[in-house]
Design an enzyme around this catalytic site. Structure first.
Site, PDB file in Angstrom:
ATOM      1  NE  ARG A  85       7.913  -2.886   6.536  1.00  0.00           N
ATOM      2  CZ  ARG A  85       6.667  -2.569   6.630  1.00  0.00           C
ATOM      3  NH1 ARG A  85       6.131  -1.850   5.768  1.00  0.00           N
ATOM      4  NH2 ARG A  85       5.833  -3.385   7.360  1.00  0.00           N
TER       5      ARG A  85
ATOM      6  NE  ARG B  41       1.972  -5.113  11.113  1.00  0.00           N
ATOM      7  CZ  ARG B  41       3.017  -4.775  10.062  1.00  0.00           C
ATOM      8  NH1 ARG B  41       4.116  -5.390  10.632  1.00  0.00           N
ATOM      9  NH2 ARG B  41       2.903  -4.059   9.158  1.00  0.00           N
TER      10      ARG B  41
ATOM     11  NE  ARG C  17       6.236  -0.731  10.114  1.00  0.00           N
ATOM     12  CZ  ARG C  17       5.186  -0.792   9.185  1.00  0.00           C
ATOM     13  NH1 ARG C  17       5.308  -0.075   8.285  1.00  0.00           N
ATOM     14  NH2 ARG C  17       3.985  -1.364   9.670  1.00  0.00           N
TER      15      ARG C  17
ATOM     16  NE  ARG D 234      -4.523  -0.760   9.752  1.00  0.00           N
ATOM     17  CZ  ARG D 234      -3.202  -0.462   8.946  1.00  0.00           C
ATOM     18  NH1 ARG D 234      -3.366   0.725   8.594  1.00  0.00           N
ATOM     19  NH2 ARG D 234      -2.446  -1.241   9.109  1.00  0.00           N
TER      20      ARG D 234
ATOM     21  CE  LYS E 248      -1.931  -1.145   4.011  1.00  0.00           C
ATOM     22  NZ  LYS E 248      -1.421  -2.570   4.225  1.00  0.00           N
TER      23      LYS E 248
HETATM   24  P1  AP5 Z   1       4.720  -1.621   1.917  1.00  0.00           P
HETATM   25  O1  AP5 Z   1       4.589  -0.671   0.741  1.00  0.00           O
HETATM   26  O2  AP5 Z   1       5.306  -0.875   3.254  1.00  0.00           O
HETATM   27  O3  AP5 Z   1       3.578  -2.404   2.415  1.00  0.00           O
HETATM   28  P2  AP5 Z   1       2.176  -1.908   3.252  1.00  0.00           P
HETATM   29  O4  AP5 Z   1       1.056  -2.475   2.609  1.00  0.00           O
HETATM   30  O5  AP5 Z   1       2.220  -0.483   3.116  1.00  0.00           O
HETATM   31  O6  AP5 Z   1       2.645  -2.494   4.618  1.00  0.00           O
HETATM   32  P3  AP5 Z   1       2.833  -1.811   6.169  1.00  0.00           P
HETATM   33  O7  AP5 Z   1       3.272  -3.127   6.792  1.00  0.00           O
HETATM   34  O8  AP5 Z   1       3.210  -0.585   6.136  1.00  0.00           O
HETATM   35  O9  AP5 Z   1       1.291  -1.947   6.261  1.00  0.00           O
HETATM   36  P4  AP5 Z   1       0.433  -1.823   7.575  1.00  0.00           P
HETATM   37  O10 AP5 Z   1      -0.966  -1.632   6.980  1.00  0.00           O
HETATM   38  O11 AP5 Z   1       0.562  -3.036   8.069  1.00  0.00           O
HETATM   39  O12 AP5 Z   1       1.401  -0.746   8.428  1.00  0.00           O
HETATM   40  P5  AP5 Z   1       0.955   0.825   8.556  1.00  0.00           P
HETATM   41  O13 AP5 Z   1       2.122   1.488   8.774  1.00  0.00           O
HETATM   42  O14 AP5 Z   1      -0.221   1.223   7.803  1.00  0.00           O
HETATM   43  O15 AP5 Z   1       5.783  -2.808   1.375  1.00  0.00           O
HETATM   44  C1  AP5 Z   1       6.265  -3.791   2.501  1.00  0.00           C
HETATM   45  C2  AP5 Z   1       7.502  -4.339   1.821  1.00  0.00           C
HETATM   46  O16 AP5 Z   1       7.420  -5.138   0.757  1.00  0.00           O
HETATM   47  C3  AP5 Z   1       8.703  -3.106   1.850  1.00  0.00           C
HETATM   48  O17 AP5 Z   1       9.829  -3.641   2.135  1.00  0.00           O
HETATM   49  C4  AP5 Z   1       8.544  -3.049   0.353  1.00  0.00           C
HETATM   50  O18 AP5 Z   1       9.629  -2.495  -0.203  1.00  0.00           O
HETATM   51  C5  AP5 Z   1       8.126  -4.296  -0.390  1.00  0.00           C
HETATM   52  N1  AP5 Z   1       7.298  -4.351  -1.439  1.00  0.00           N
HETATM   53  C6  AP5 Z   1       6.164  -3.662  -1.764  1.00  0.00           C
HETATM   54  N2  AP5 Z   1       5.677  -3.700  -3.028  1.00  0.00           N
HETATM   55  C7  AP5 Z   1       6.276  -4.964  -3.165  1.00  0.00           C
HETATM   56  C8  AP5 Z   1       6.451  -5.681  -4.681  1.00  0.00           C
HETATM   57  N3  AP5 Z   1       5.398  -5.652  -5.465  1.00  0.00           N
HETATM   58  N4  AP5 Z   1       7.151  -6.699  -4.734  1.00  0.00           N
HETATM   59  C9  AP5 Z   1       8.339  -6.822  -3.965  1.00  0.00           C
HETATM   60  N5  AP5 Z   1       8.183  -6.183  -2.638  1.00  0.00           N
HETATM   61  C10 AP5 Z   1       7.543  -5.283  -2.508  1.00  0.00           C
HETATM   62  O19 AP5 Z   1       0.257   0.700  10.043  1.00  0.00           O
HETATM   63  C11 AP5 Z   1       1.120   0.196  11.347  1.00  0.00           C
HETATM   64  C12 AP5 Z   1       0.385   0.285  12.585  1.00  0.00           C
HETATM   65  O20 AP5 Z   1      -0.234   1.459  12.963  1.00  0.00           O
HETATM   66  C13 AP5 Z   1      -0.802  -0.803  12.559  1.00  0.00           C
HETATM   67  O21 AP5 Z   1      -0.485  -1.998  12.741  1.00  0.00           O
HETATM   68  C14 AP5 Z   1      -1.732  -0.036  13.701  1.00  0.00           C
HETATM   69  O22 AP5 Z   1      -1.326  -0.164  15.046  1.00  0.00           O
HETATM   70  C15 AP5 Z   1      -1.539   1.363  13.458  1.00  0.00           C
HETATM   71  N6  AP5 Z   1      -2.493   1.892  12.347  1.00  0.00           N
HETATM   72  C16 AP5 Z   1      -2.069   2.573  11.008  1.00  0.00           C
HETATM   73  N7  AP5 Z   1      -3.254   3.127  10.534  1.00  0.00           N
HETATM   74  C17 AP5 Z   1      -4.467   2.823  11.430  1.00  0.00           C
HETATM   75  C18 AP5 Z   1      -5.689   3.067  11.287  1.00  0.00           C
HETATM   76  N8  AP5 Z   1      -6.196   3.643  10.411  1.00  0.00           N
HETATM   77  N9  AP5 Z   1      -6.499   2.697  12.411  1.00  0.00           N
HETATM   78  C19 AP5 Z   1      -5.929   2.303  13.427  1.00  0.00           C
HETATM   79  N10 AP5 Z   1      -4.543   1.949  13.778  1.00  0.00           N
HETATM   80  C20 AP5 Z   1      -3.829   2.150  12.708  1.00  0.00           C
END
Ligand code: AP5
Length: 251
Positions: free
Chosen positions: A161, A205, A194, A116, A41
């Site tokens: 990552r 998660r 992370r 979410r 994402k």
């Molecule tokens: P990346 O692009 O970072 O993937 P992502 O889907 O953004 O993954 P996240 O782990 O960041 O998502 P998340 O939703 O769990 O975390 P968030 O920070 O939002 O890619 C991941 C890896 O794969 C990278 O190394 C990248 O280089 C690689 N990659 C990407 N695409 C690729 C491809 N096509 N091929 C190969 N490699 C690839 O949230 C973290 C925490 O914050 C949550 O757990 C929660 O506690 C809190 N939080 C955030 N938002 C909310 C909300 N709205 N409500 C409540 N709590 C929230």
């Protein structure tokens, strides 16, 4: 339903059950990137935002910045995030509203990691309508893009990552390693993992995603606002699939 009616749609009961061609001329109020942790994402949302000069808002990134600054909100969110749970809806929505009000951009938002939960999705509906004017006269529906990725691939992406704590550049040991192991190509800082990418937290998660966020995908599907793409390919392949969607939009 005609395109004009959709673009100026102020009726919450009218949905868009469109094909790609019908998205033509569409100017969404937000592009919402949905998908499990590690689906890409952040990677894809940032690329779209840079391409179209749109504001990219990642709630996870906003929280991590607050944690780094040791704000009260950051301190409260840190433990929840470390366990892989969701931060409380009220806190997330309040913080997001404040963040968006501070933006100098009236148009389409690129949302990554929000909404979410169903409560957040309903809150966003109201927020986007209010943002479009007192009487919602300039309201356009958001477009939700669900990135589907197999579980094996998710684990590889999350376990590999690494991030630069200075410039935020993201790497992946399996798919996009830095030139020098453990060191950021941009500024030479030591890369970090992370805290929520530990295996046991990743499992939690994924469970939280399935329980709380899959219903959000269904919510947009029922409204006819969902497009799903295969996220298992390379970053460029996934981007190409998203580009096929965005090419038909006006921002
Ligand atoms: P990346 O692009 O970072 O993937 P992502 O889907 O953004 O993954 P996240 O782990 O960041 O998502 P998340 O939703 O769990 O975390 P968030 O920070 O939002 O890619 C991941 C890896 O794969 C990278 O190394 C990248 O280089 C690689 N990659 C990407 N695409 C690729 C491809 N096509 N091929 C190969 N490699 C690839 O949230 C973290 C925490 O914050 C949550 O757990 C929660 O506690 C809190 N939080 C955030 N938002 C909310 C909300 N709205 N409500 C409540 N709590 C929230």
């Amino acid at each position: 339903m005609s395109e004009t009616k959709f673009v100026h749609n102020t009726n919450p009961d009218v949905s868009f059950n469109g094909t790609l061609a019908q998205f033509q001329q569409l100017s969404p109020s937000a592009m919402i990137f949905l998908g499990p942790p590690g689906a890409g994402k952040g990677t894809q949302a940032l690329r779209v935002a840079n391409e179209y000069l749109l504001p990219h808002i990642s709630t996870g990134e906003v929280f991590r910045a607050q944690i780094a600054e040791r704000t009260l909100f950051g301190m409260q969110a840190a433990e929840t995030m470390r366990r892989g749970m969701l931060v409380a809806d009220d806190a997330v929505c309040g913080m997001l509203a404040e963040h968006i009000h501070g933006l100098d951009h009236p148009g389409c938002l690129v949302l990554d990691g929000f909404p979410r939960s169903l409560n957040q999705a309903k809150w966003l509906d109201q927020f986007l309508r209010m943002r479009a004017g007192q009487n919602h006269e300039f309201y356009t529906a958001p477009l939700a893009v669900q990135i589907n990725v197999t579980r094996d691939q998710l684990f590889r992406r999350l376990s590999g990552r690494r991030c630069c704590p200075n410039c935020g550049q993201m790497y992946n040991l399996h798919f996009h390693p830095p030139v020098n192991s453990g060191i950021c190509d941009n500024d030479g800082a030591a890369l970090i993992t992370r805290p929520d990418d530990r295996e046991e937290v990743v499992l939690e998660r994924l469970r939280v995603h399935d329980q709380n966020t899959l219903p959000v995908t269904e919510y947009y599907r029922r409204k006819g606002l969902l497009q799903e793409i295969d996220g298992d390919g390379t970053v460029d392949m996934v981007h190409a699939a998203i580009a096929r969607l965005t090419r038909t939009l006006t921002f």
